[in-house]
Motif scaffolding. Structure first.
Motif, PDB file in Angstrom:
ATOM      1  N   SER A 132       9.237  14.996  -8.730  1.00 16.04           N
ATOM      2  CA  SER A 132       8.154  15.986  -8.609  1.00 16.04           C
ATOM      3  C   SER A 132       6.826  15.236  -8.024  1.00 16.04           C
ATOM      4  CB  SER A 132       7.959  16.571  -9.982  1.00 16.04           C
ATOM      5  OG  SER A 132       7.520  15.612 -10.912  1.00 16.04           O
ATOM      6  N   ALA A 133       5.803  15.907  -8.109  1.00 12.31           N
ATOM      7  CA  ALA A 133       4.575  15.321  -7.468  1.00 12.31           C
ATOM      8  C   ALA A 133       3.898  14.512  -8.581  1.00 12.31           C
ATOM      9  CB  ALA A 133       3.477  16.498  -7.162  1.00 12.31           C
ATOM     10  N   GLY A 134       4.000  14.727 -10.042  1.00 13.85           N
ATOM     11  CA  GLY A 134       3.284  13.896 -10.848  1.00 13.85           C
ATOM     12  C   GLY A 134       2.012  14.057 -10.845  1.00 13.85           C
ATOM     13  N   HIS A 135       1.067  12.875 -11.485  1.00 17.75           N
ATOM     14  CA  HIS A 135      -0.222  13.084 -11.489  1.00 17.75           C
ATOM     15  C   HIS A 135      -1.021  12.970 -10.174  1.00 17.75           C
ATOM     16  CE1 HIS A 135      -4.473  12.392 -12.760  1.00 17.75           C
ATOM     17  NE2 HIS A 135      -3.800  12.706 -14.130  1.00 17.75           N
ATOM     18  N   LYS A 136      -1.828  13.518  -9.847  1.00 20.18           N
ATOM     19  CA  LYS A 136      -2.863  13.428  -8.411  1.00 20.18           C
ATOM     20  C   LYS A 136      -3.149  11.953  -8.392  1.00 20.18           C
ATOM     21  CE  LYS A 136      -6.175  15.344  -5.729  1.00 20.18           C
ATOM     22  NZ  LYS A 136      -7.381  16.259  -5.425  1.00 20.18           N
ATOM     23  N   LYS A 137      -3.047  11.331  -7.256  1.00 19.97           N
ATOM     24  CA  LYS A 137      -3.423   9.723  -6.942  1.00 19.97           C
ATOM     25  C   LYS A 137      -3.801   9.448  -5.734  1.00 19.97           C
ATOM     26  CE  LYS A 137       1.721   8.919  -7.311  1.00 19.97           C
ATOM     27  NZ  LYS A 137       2.041  10.376  -7.868  1.00 19.97           N
ATOM     28  N   LYS A 138      -4.330   8.537  -5.340  1.00 17.91           N
ATOM     29  CA  LYS A 138      -5.013   8.309  -4.101  1.00 17.91           C
ATOM     30  C   LYS A 138      -4.086   6.821  -3.677  1.00 17.91           C
ATOM     31  CE  LYS A 138      -9.451  10.333  -3.832  1.00 17.91           C
ATOM     32  NZ  LYS A 138     -10.947   9.839  -3.595  1.00 17.91           N
ATOM     33  N   TYR A 139      -3.752   6.541  -2.480  1.00 16.93           N
ATOM     34  CA  TYR A 139      -3.283   5.501  -2.061  1.00 16.93           C
ATOM     35  C   TYR A 139      -4.006   4.368  -1.607  1.00 16.93           C
ATOM     36  CZ  TYR A 139      -0.193   2.508   0.688  1.00 16.93           C
ATOM     37  OH  TYR A 139       0.335   1.414   0.851  1.00 16.93           O
ATOM     38  N   ARG A 140      -3.988   3.091  -2.461  1.00 16.93           N
ATOM     39  CA  ARG A 140      -4.904   2.078  -1.609  1.00 16.93           C
ATOM     40  C   ARG A 140      -4.264   1.339  -0.713  1.00 16.93           C
ATOM     41  NH1 ARG A 140      -5.393   4.867  -6.488  1.00 16.93           N
ATOM     42  NH2 ARG A 140      -7.169   3.967  -8.183  1.00 16.93           N
ATOM     43  N   PHE A 141      -5.063   1.192   0.266  1.00 16.98           N
ATOM     44  CA  PHE A 141      -4.742   0.180   1.382  1.00 16.98           C
ATOM     45  C   PHE A 141      -4.470  -1.226   1.007  1.00 16.98           C
ATOM     46  CE2 PHE A 141      -6.209   4.181   3.609  1.00 16.98           C
ATOM     47  CZ  PHE A 141      -4.923   4.331   4.479  1.00 16.98           C
ATOM     48  N   VAL A 142      -3.419  -1.830   0.860  1.00 10.68           N
ATOM     49  CA  VAL A 142      -3.348  -3.264   0.301  1.00 10.68           C
ATOM     50  C   VAL A 142      -2.929  -4.226   1.773  1.00 10.68           C
ATOM     51  CG1 VAL A 142      -2.108  -4.841  -1.112  1.00 10.68           C
ATOM     52  CG2 VAL A 142      -2.566  -2.591  -1.806  1.00 10.68           C
ATOM     53  N   ASP A 143      -3.831  -5.252   1.785  1.00  7.55           N
ATOM     54  CA  ASP A 143      -3.568  -6.135   3.049  1.00  7.55           C
ATOM     55  C   ASP A 143      -2.480  -7.262   2.636  1.00  7.55           C
ATOM     56  OD1 ASP A 143      -3.872  -7.718   5.148  1.00  7.55           O
ATOM     57  OD2 ASP A 143      -5.770  -8.674   4.518  1.00  7.55           O
ATOM     58  N   PHE A 144      -1.373  -6.921   3.190  1.00  6.58           N
ATOM     59  CA  PHE A 144      -0.385  -7.767   3.349  1.00  6.58           C
ATOM     60  C   PHE A 144      -0.134  -8.721   4.299  1.00  6.58           C
ATOM     61  CE2 PHE A 144       1.308  -3.636   1.314  1.00  6.58           C
ATOM     62  CZ  PHE A 144       1.640  -4.486  -0.085  1.00  6.58           C
ATOM     63  N   LYS A 145      -0.991  -8.633   5.158  1.00 14.01           N
ATOM     64  CA  LYS A 145      -0.961  -9.563   6.298  1.00 14.01           C
ATOM     65  C   LYS A 145      -1.703 -10.861   6.159  1.00 14.01           C
ATOM     66  CE  LYS A 145       0.675  -6.298   9.695  1.00 14.01           C
ATOM     67  NZ  LYS A 145       0.401  -5.627  11.139  1.00 14.01           N
ATOM     68  N   ARG A 146      -3.093 -10.681   5.573  1.00 17.13           N
ATOM     69  CA  ARG A 146      -4.129 -11.900   5.508  1.00 17.13           C
ATOM     70  C   ARG A 146      -4.161 -12.567   6.643  1.00 17.13           C
ATOM     71  NH1 ARG A 146      -3.870 -13.730  -0.131  1.00 17.13           N
ATOM     72  NH2 ARG A 146      -5.498 -15.222   0.799  1.00 17.13           N
ATOM     73  N   ASN A 147      -4.783 -11.732   7.473  1.00 21.32           N
ATOM     74  CA  ASN A 147      -5.117 -12.469   8.948  1.00 21.32           C
ATOM     75  C   ASN A 147      -6.608 -12.928   9.154  1.00 21.32           C
ATOM     76  OD1 ASN A 147      -2.346 -11.913  10.041  1.00 21.32           O
ATOM     77  ND2 ASN A 147      -3.010 -10.035  10.631  1.00 21.32           N
ATOM     78  N   LYS A 148      -7.506 -12.844   8.085  1.00 22.43           N
ATOM     79  CA  LYS A 148      -8.574 -13.336   8.164  1.00 22.43           C
ATOM     80  C   LYS A 148      -8.523 -14.968   7.851  1.00 22.43           C
ATOM     81  CE  LYS A 148     -11.843  -9.397   7.595  1.00 22.43           C
ATOM     82  NZ  LYS A 148     -12.706  -9.685   8.760  1.00 22.43           N
ATOM     83  N   PHE A 149      -8.493 -15.669   8.954  1.00 17.83           N
ATOM     84  CA  PHE A 149      -8.143 -17.114   8.855  1.00 17.83           C
ATOM     85  C   PHE A 149      -9.289 -17.818   8.599  1.00 17.83           C
ATOM     86  CE2 PHE A 149      -4.297 -15.899  11.555  1.00 17.83           C
ATOM     87  CZ  PHE A 149      -3.374 -15.691  10.486  1.00 17.83           C
ATOM     88  N   ASP A 150      -9.160 -18.861   7.844  1.00 25.84           N
ATOM     89  CA  ASP A 150     -10.431 -19.995   7.473  1.00 25.84           C
ATOM     90  C   ASP A 150     -11.739 -19.253   7.175  1.00 25.84           C
ATOM     91  OD1 ASP A 150      -8.599 -21.886   8.697  1.00 25.84           O
ATOM     92  OD2 ASP A 150      -9.233 -21.537  10.352  1.00 25.84           O
TER      93      ASP A 150
END
Length: 275
Positions: free
Chosen positions: A55-73
């Motif tokens: 079912s839908a469950g409680h209303k919620k927002k999706y958080r964009f999580v950075d899995f790539k970590r491309n900001k080097f140094d």
């Protein structure tokens, strides 16, 4: 993060064990890093149920999580820790030197104000991200890539981690939480430390209502039905192998579909009850 129990004022509170989220951000998430999602809730494009008990469950927002970590140094400062309804682990909001913000999976034992880095040959400190070849054996990591540059896919849920075993000929041998040992290209990135919220496995939902909040609808046991409704029905099924209402075996069924990386698996995960 500790566990929270209640005095048994009702039958549900007697068995309820949840997480004490003291220390997590109580406000709203960063608006630019969130979005609404229209879920299917087990329906196909015709609106018919194809996956039961959703079912839908409680209303919620999706958080964009950075899995790539491309900001080097570029150093990033941990600002706060937040709850994410779409994953079991906690997430942390970090701000880079150029004032941009990102959500990352929060590892254990990291503090607000800590500086973390991503790049080649960084210090072996919790939260730092680097290629596997730069991490010494026996180190515990999480958010491990399987293809260089595609983002982490291994060890992202609460309390999980991967241990680096060895490096050899461009590949790194990893021991997963399931006991599986596999090889991954040494240029794949990983983050130092284990994932936060290890007590997630100890929670007890306590009541049916909390399952509904999570988007899980009630399920009736097959053995409680009539023979016409389920192969287990009638309470005289003779101890047959567990099956779905359509007679498909479920217990012990292999569900892994991606066979492209089987050649990199050195040993499979351990079976339950076998040391």
């Amino acid at each position: 993060m500790t566990l929270k129990t209640y005095k048994p004022y009702t039958k549900s509170t007697r068995g309820t064990i949840i997480l004490d989220r003291t220390g997590l951000w109580k406000g709203k998430p960063v608006k630019s890093l969130t979005a609404g999602i229209n879920g299917s809730y087990g329906r196909n494009n015709l609106g018919r149920i194809t996956s039961r008990h959703r079912s839908a469950g409680h209303k919620k927002k999706y958080r964009f999580v950075d899995f790539k970590r491309n900001k080097f140094d570029m150093p990033a400062t941990v600002i706060r820790f937040e709850y994410d309804p779409y994953r079991t682990s906690n997430i942390m909001l970090v701000e880079y030197e150029d004032k941009t913000q990102s959500y990352l999976i929060a590892p254990q034992d990291i503090k607000v104000g800590s500086k973390i880095y991503s790049g080649r040959k960084k210090d072996i400190e919790i939260g730092n991200c680097m290629p596997l070849i730069d991490i010494p054996p026996a180190t515990v990591v999480h958010n491990v890539e399987m293809t260089p540059g595609n983002g982490g896919v291994l060890a992202r849920s609460a309390g999980t981690s991967v241990q680096i075993m060895s490096h050899d000929q461009g590949y790194t041998t990893l021991k997963l939480a399931s006991g599986e040992v596999r090889k991954v290209q040494s240029l794949c990135k990983a983050t130092i430390g284990a994932v936060s919220n290890p007590d997630q496995k100890n929670i007890k939902i306590g009541k049916a209502g909390r399952s509904r909040w999570l988007g899980i609808r009630p399920q009736t046991r097959g053995i409680a039905m009539n023979p016409v409704d389920h192969p287990h029905g009638g309470r005289t099924n003779g101890g047959r192998h567990p099956v779905t209402p359509w007679g498909i075996k479920t217990k012990g069924k292999k569900t892994r579909k991606n066979k492209n990386t089987d050649k990199y698996i050195i040993s499979r995960k351990k079976k339950r009850g076998i040391n």
